[in-house]
Scaffold this active site. Sequence first.
Site, PDB file in Angstrom:
ATOM      1  N   GLU A 189       0.913  -1.074  -0.037  1.00 38.89           N
ATOM      2  CA  GLU A 189       0.015   0.106  -0.053  1.00 38.89           C
ATOM      3  C   GLU A 189       0.785   1.262   0.007  1.00 38.89           C
ATOM      4  O   GLU A 189       1.846   1.445   0.614  1.00 38.89           O
ATOM      5  CB  GLU A 189      -1.132  -0.118   1.129  1.00 38.89           C
ATOM      6  CG  GLU A 189      -2.031   0.956   1.222  1.00 38.89           C
ATOM      7  CD  GLU A 189      -3.414   0.548   1.996  1.00 38.89           C
ATOM      8  OE1 GLU A 189      -4.264   1.456   2.017  1.00 38.89           O
ATOM      9  OE2 GLU A 189      -3.238  -0.813   2.648  1.00 38.89           O
ATOM     10  N   GLY A 190       0.689   2.093  -0.800  1.00 43.39           N
ATOM     11  CA  GLY A 190       1.296   3.429  -0.897  1.00 43.39           C
ATOM     12  C   GLY A 190       0.147   4.734  -0.562  1.00 43.39           C
ATOM     13  O   GLY A 190      -0.927   4.255  -0.021  1.00 43.39           O
TER      14      GLY A 190
ATOM     15  N   LYS B 151      -2.676   0.918  -4.063  1.00 44.01           N
ATOM     16  CA  LYS B 151      -2.404  -0.508  -3.241  1.00 44.01           C
ATOM     17  C   LYS B 151      -2.345  -1.538  -4.131  1.00 44.01           C
ATOM     18  O   LYS B 151      -2.711  -1.337  -5.359  1.00 44.01           O
ATOM     19  CB  LYS B 151      -3.613  -0.688  -2.128  1.00 44.01           C
ATOM     20  CG  LYS B 151      -4.872  -0.802  -2.756  1.00 44.01           C
ATOM     21  CD  LYS B 151      -6.199  -1.173  -1.786  1.00 44.01           C
ATOM     22  CE  LYS B 151      -6.136   0.117  -0.936  1.00 44.01           C
ATOM     23  NZ  LYS B 151      -7.220  -0.208   0.169  1.00 44.01           N
ATOM     24  N   VAL B 152      -1.656  -2.694  -3.710  1.00 48.32           N
ATOM     25  CA  VAL B 152      -1.242  -3.632  -4.691  1.00 48.32           C
ATOM     26  C   VAL B 152      -1.730  -4.890  -3.978  1.00 48.32           C
ATOM     27  O   VAL B 152      -1.916  -5.075  -2.907  1.00 48.32           O
ATOM     28  CB  VAL B 152       0.084  -4.078  -4.670  1.00 48.32           C
ATOM     29  CG1 VAL B 152       0.362  -5.464  -5.885  1.00 48.32           C
ATOM     30  CG2 VAL B 152       0.784  -2.875  -5.479  1.00 48.32           C
TER      31      VAL B 152
ATOM     32  N   LYS C 104      -2.345  -3.594  -9.372  1.00 48.93           N
ATOM     33  CA  LYS C 104      -1.847  -2.284  -8.593  1.00 48.93           C
ATOM     34  C   LYS C 104      -3.086  -1.238  -8.742  1.00 48.93           C
ATOM     35  O   LYS C 104      -3.463  -1.232 -10.111  1.00 48.93           O
ATOM     36  CB  LYS C 104      -0.596  -1.592  -9.191  1.00 48.93           C
ATOM     37  CG  LYS C 104      -0.412  -0.393  -8.376  1.00 48.93           C
ATOM     38  CD  LYS C 104       1.232   0.337  -8.931  1.00 48.93           C
ATOM     39  CE  LYS C 104       1.552   1.425  -8.223  1.00 48.93           C
ATOM     40  NZ  LYS C 104       2.760   1.800  -8.542  1.00 48.93           N
TER      41      LYS C 104
ATOM     42  N   ASP D  16      14.352   4.460  -7.226  1.00 45.74           N
ATOM     43  CA  ASP D  16      13.886   3.974  -5.991  1.00 45.74           C
ATOM     44  C   ASP D  16      14.261   2.190  -5.939  1.00 45.74           C
ATOM     45  O   ASP D  16      13.421   1.817  -5.295  1.00 45.74           O
ATOM     46  CB  ASP D  16      12.201   4.028  -6.007  1.00 45.74           C
ATOM     47  CG  ASP D  16      11.643   3.870  -4.660  1.00 45.74           C
ATOM     48  OD1 ASP D  16      12.273   4.056  -3.630  1.00 45.74           O
ATOM     49  OD2 ASP D  16      10.309   3.648  -4.489  1.00 45.74           O
TER      50      ASP D  16
ATOM     51  N   TYR E 223      -1.171   6.533  -2.748  1.00 47.85           N
ATOM     52  CA  TYR E 223      -2.505   6.733  -3.766  1.00 47.85           C
ATOM     53  C   TYR E 223      -2.731   5.492  -4.259  1.00 47.85           C
ATOM     54  O   TYR E 223      -3.325   5.428  -5.238  1.00 47.85           O
ATOM     55  CB  TYR E 223      -2.064   7.969  -4.637  1.00 47.85           C
ATOM     56  CG  TYR E 223      -1.438   9.161  -3.940  1.00 47.85           C
ATOM     57  CD1 TYR E 223      -1.924   9.859  -3.221  1.00 47.85           C
ATOM     58  CD2 TYR E 223      -0.104   9.408  -4.598  1.00 47.85           C
ATOM     59  CE1 TYR E 223      -1.257  11.003  -2.668  1.00 47.85           C
ATOM     60  CE2 TYR E 223       0.655  10.302  -3.940  1.00 47.85           C
ATOM     61  CZ  TYR E 223      -0.089  11.143  -2.951  1.00 47.85           C
ATOM     62  OH  TYR E 223       0.759  12.173  -2.549  1.00 47.85           O
TER      63      TYR E 223
END
Length: 273
Positions: A20-21, A25-26, A41, A135, A23
């Site tokens: 989860e980020g 989620k996976v 995603k 990243d 904006y």
Amino acid sequence: MSGDKLLSELGYKLGRTIGEGSYSKVKVATSKKYKGTVAIKVVDRRRAPPDFVNKFLPRELSILRGVRHPHIVHVFEFIEVCNGKLYIVMEAAATDLLQAVQRNGRIPGVQARDLFAQIAGAVRYLHDHHLVHRDLKCENVLLSPDERRVKLTDFGFGRQAHGYPDLSTTYCGSAAYASPEVLLGIPYDPKKYDVWSMGVVLYVMVTGCMPFDDSDIAGLPRRQKRGVLYPEGLELSERCKALIAELLQFSPSARPSAGQVARNCWLRAGDSG
């Protein structure tokens, strides 16, 4: 029609959330079309700021549509829904590098060498195609069930990069994997940033711990300049240590290119680690 209902009609059955980020989620899902497990995603563009929607998301989608490499996650399809949600259907993974290290401790030399060779090959492919990740970290290195094959994922900070003087100014990624110039807020060569992050990933793989204490971010560049230390009693080949030292050079210009990393002597078969 809701996104979940559309996915169901397309033969997908959503399962648990595995990431989860801010904006997105996976979720893990099963697919009739692809006859097995996939990862989806889910990006909610309505909740995201304009900078994300107009800059970072289009870059990520452009990269995912264009890359084809055995060690970069493969995207099967993109599904856009009128409610502002975007579904990216991609390969599922059994685990990631961080989970493997947390579960098993340091990765043995030969296995670490083979996994890192795959990572280096994927980064070289990106850089050869004028793309950068920005990243790279253990969480973004997916592993197969036998933990012998890797796939790079999460191109949320990815972009095109044509080398100097095409410098970046955006602070990207995690502080623990960030290069000195990024932490210092200096315009940076994103390819050299990727190389630094590869050094952190390799150090974590072969030691089971982080190379630098990132609890005080302001003091992190000073610790980076002093170089890395290794846990007492750790058995590690001098070639591996030499590669880590090259990757974690404080000066970006002193770091090798991704192509040079992929050709490093430690990555040749026969070195036990």
